[in-house]
Structures are given as structure tokens and as C-alpha cells.
Write an enzyme that holds these catalytic residues in place. Structure first.
Site: not given
Ligand code: FE2
Length: 421
Positions: A59, A61, A155, A213, A216, A312
Site C-alpha cells: 500500500h 501512493h 481519491q 481505503h 480511515e 502508504d
């Protein structure tokens, strides 16, 4: 025919050293004291060092890395939601080339610390799908050196962003490997549920995996994980589904969590925790005591549910640091999750190796096993405990039998008798 013999490897869970013979990029023989090899075989002595499968970062980005250096991207509250806002305001100027330059730098850093398998989210809430195009090119360019899985990640929401669900579908048609979603960011609970259901529908339609996701947030009312798990169970996607973050589980009441765990076990979903990011992002709306916000790593693990750790972020609007070293992530993770018994430390490397590989769904070719691709790393330690205790570096990384890199041992100059070995 290319062949190599790696002598004196310490494998986890075995008492005696073994030799590893590699032929044409595959593990051909793993046994004590191999003496008969073809002429011309390259011989390397691993000196009794711990030899394990490569680290996995399931994981990250890669389209966001190093974007924190844009002053307009500064996140003043340190919260997840401001991170999304800052990213939304600054992402318009991205180009395929500059995304690739940043992503390659992040991959280089991860690989030089032992990573060979990466799963990246890519923001597809962009009508031009610029980041996706960059990542698809990159996946092809790097495939001999590192495996890259790409998640079509909305996103700014599948529904909170107009046409987000259509962009996710377009990204899958263009070649993304997984479907993403962000239900806790959708405008309403109903939209959040709909986004998770849509993610599974698309995964089934295009034969993809799912990585969401999920929850979170410190909001104990955020319960999209139960929707995700029920979908994984009902669609049969099971272990091809992953719940990332699940921070709200930290705040669920125990009676609800007890009931939830039955479903989690039935569903077979994987969990990814991001210890450094979430200890940074969560608890931002608390006074004292401040919640840690990390999902229930120990409890999931003890219940036989697969959990792994991931980086992440590397210097993006959500997290200002991060260097791609999974050993740092592991160190933070076992501290925050309070998994520090001797046995837990012995086994901790699982969180950044085999558990990550299970999440990536690559177990059929992962591991130091005859017949598998000869991918492995060698740590500057003899045991798992020593590796984790000393947060050791990686001495070398081998991919299909060839060195990706070798690191020279550290040299210390000193005349001080106490400091001399
Ligand atoms: Fe993330």
C-alpha cells in the site's frame, strides 16, 4: 544456462545453514552442503546471514510521493481530510513525466531497502487519468526489477466526485489491476455503502481484485468494513479483497467488534495497516487521551486473519516524511500494536514479507522454495529477532537469481577500545 550457488544461507525456522542452487532464474535445489553443480556456476557465500523472501509494500501512493515540497500542498491540521483537500487543489498541474520521475525515485528507495513487490493506489478522480497513464507505463518499464500492482483509486470519491465511478471503470479497462474506493469520504453513509458494492460489482465484471481505503477515521460510527467483508463473502472474492487502514476499528466497542470478527474470519479478507501514517493522522480531533488510531493488528492476527504493514506515503500532503524502508514501518507497527513478546518479535518479519505476499495474492510464486522464481534478500543478521531488534539493513537483493544490488558492510574507524569489536 545461467546458474548460481548461494552457500550458507540461514532460513527462518530452520536450525542448520543451507545452500541454494539457482538455475535459469528459478530455485532448483535447496539443501545442506550442495557440492555437485555444473561447471561455470557462480558461487556466492552468504556467510550464515538470514535469507528471506523480498519485502512487500502492499500500500503506497506512488503518484503522490514527494509532492509535499509544493508549499501549496502544506497540511496545517495534519488530518486526513485536509490532506485530501490539499491534494485536490494541487494535482491539476501533474504530467505523466514528472509523476514517473517521482515514482521511480520512491521505487528506487524501496527496492534498495529490500522491496521487490509493490501495490500502488493511483488517483483516478481526474478526467485526464494522467497518473494512471504514468503508472501503466511504469509497470511495464520496471517489471523485470519489481512487480507493480495498480489500484484504480477514486481519491475524491466514487460519488462525491462527479463521474468518479465511471473513471474507476475506465481505469480498469485501461489496465488497472484492482478496484479501489474510499467510502468514509463519500457524502453520505448510503453513498459509502454504494461505493463498496460498486467496487465489488466492477471487480467481478472485470475479474480484478479489490483494495479499499476503509474507515480511515476515528469515527466509531464508520462501519464500511462490515459491508466490505459481507461483499467479499457473498461474491466469493474472499482473499482477493483487502481492507486498508480500518482505523475506526480502533474505536469500535468490543461487543460490536466481537460480532464483526466472525464475519471477518468467514470473509477471508486481508488487512493492511499503515502504522506510521495513521499514528500521524489519527487522533487529530481528540484532546487527551489521544487515540492511536491503528486498527486492531494484534487481535486480527491472533484471530488468524491476515494482516500486513505498508508504507502508504512518502512526503505527500498526508505525511511529510517516509523513506520506503519497510524495516522502519515494521518497527513502528509492532510498538504501536503492542506486539513485543519474544515470540512476536521472532515472527514480526511476516508482516512485511509473507503476509504482504498473501495480500498481493502472489503466494503461488513467492518464497524460497524449489520451483519458484529465485527472488530473495539477505539481511545483516542471523535471526529474525536480531534483524528486528537491530533494525538491520539489507546486504543484498536477488531477483531471478541475479543481484539487484549488493551493499558493502559498514566500516567504522575508531581507536577507542570500547568501540572496537
Ligand atoms: Fe492510502
Amino acid at each position: 544456462m545461467k546458474s548460481s550457488l548461494f552457500k550458507n544461507a540461514a532460513l527462518r525456522g530452520t536450525e542448520n545453514l543451507v545452500d541454494i542452487y539457482v538455475e535459469n532464474g528459478l530455485f532448483k535445489q535447496i539443501a545442506a552442503n550442495i557440492t555437485t553443480v555444473p561447471e561455470g556456476t557462480h558461487v556466492v557465500d552468504l556467510g550464515g546471514k538470514l535469507t528471506i523472501p523480498p519485502y512487500c509494500d502492499p500500500h503506497i501512493h506512488l503518484d503522490y510521493v514527494f509532492s509535499a515540497f509544493n508549499p501549496a500542498a502544506a497540511n496545517k491540521t495534519g488530518s486526513l481530510f485536509e490532506g485530501i483537500q490539499r491534494w485536490s487543489e494541487t494535482k491539476g498541474s501533474l504530467t505523466v513525466n514528472e509523476i514517473k520521475i517521482r515514482a521511480k525515485q520512491a521505487m528506487r528507495q524501496e527496492m534498495l531497502t529490500g522491496v521487490q513487490h509493490i501495490r500502488t493506489h493511483v488517483d483516478v478522480t481526474d478526467p485526464k487519468l494522467t497518473a494512471l497513464k504514468a503508472m501503466l507505463e511504469l509497470r511495464e518499464e520496471v517489471k523485470e526489477s519489481c512487480d507493480l500492482q495498480i489500484i484504480a483509486f477514486p481519491q475524491e470519491g466514487m460519488y462525491a466526485y462527479k463521474g468518479g465511478d465511471e473513471l474507476v471503470e475506465e481505469a480498469l479497462k485501461m489496465g488497472a489491476d484492482l478496484v479501489g474506493a474510499i467510502p468514509h469520504f463519500e457524502f453520505t453513509r448510503e453513498d459509502g455503502v454504494k461505493s463498496v458494492e460498486r467496487a465489488f460489482e466492477l471487480a467481478v465484471k472485470y475479474d480484478k481484485m479489490v483494495d479499499i481505503h476503509c474507515d480511515e477515521t476515528d469515527d466509531e460510527q464508520s462501519r464500511f468494513l462490515e459491508v466490505l467483508a459481507a461483499q467479499a463473502y457473498r461474491t466469493g472474492l474472499a482473499e482477493k479483497a483487502t481492507a486498508s487502514h480500518t482505523c475506526a476499528m480502533h474505536s469500535y466497542n468490543n461487543a460490536y467488534t466481537y460480532k464483526l470478527f466472525r464475519l471477518l474470519g468467514l470473509s477471508k479478507v486481508n488487512f493492511i495497516a499503515c502504522p506510521t501514517e495513521n499514528i500521524h493522522l489519527q487522533g487529530r480531533f481528540d484532546n487527551f487521551p489521544k487515540r492511536r488510531g491503528l486498527t486492531r493488528v494484534k487481535e486480527l492476527h491472533d484471530a488468524g486473519i491476515n494482516v500486513c504493514f505498508a508504507q502508504d506515503s512518502m512526503s505527500d500532503p498526508w505525511y511529510p516524511v517516509g523513506n520506503g524502508n519497510l524495516m522502519n514501518i515494521l518497527d513502528a507497527g509492532i510498538h504501536i500494536a503492542q506486539m513485543m513478546s519474544m515470540e512476536e518479535i521472532d515472527n514480526a518479519l511476516d508482516f512485511i514479507t509473507i503476509n504482504g505476499a498473501r495480500t498481493l495474492n502472489i503466494l503461488d510464486s513467492y518464497g524460497i522454495k524449489e520451483g519458484n522464481p529465485a527472488n530473495f534478500i539477505v539481511l545483516n543478521a542471523k535471526t529474525g529477532f536480531e534483524a528486528v531488534c537491530n533494525r538491520v539493513s539489507v546486504a543484498c537483493s536477488v531477483r531471478k537469481g541475479e543481484f539487484l544490488f549488493e551493499r558493502e558492510p559498514e566500516v567504522i574507524k575508531t581507536n577507542n577500545p570500547l568501540l572496537q569489536a
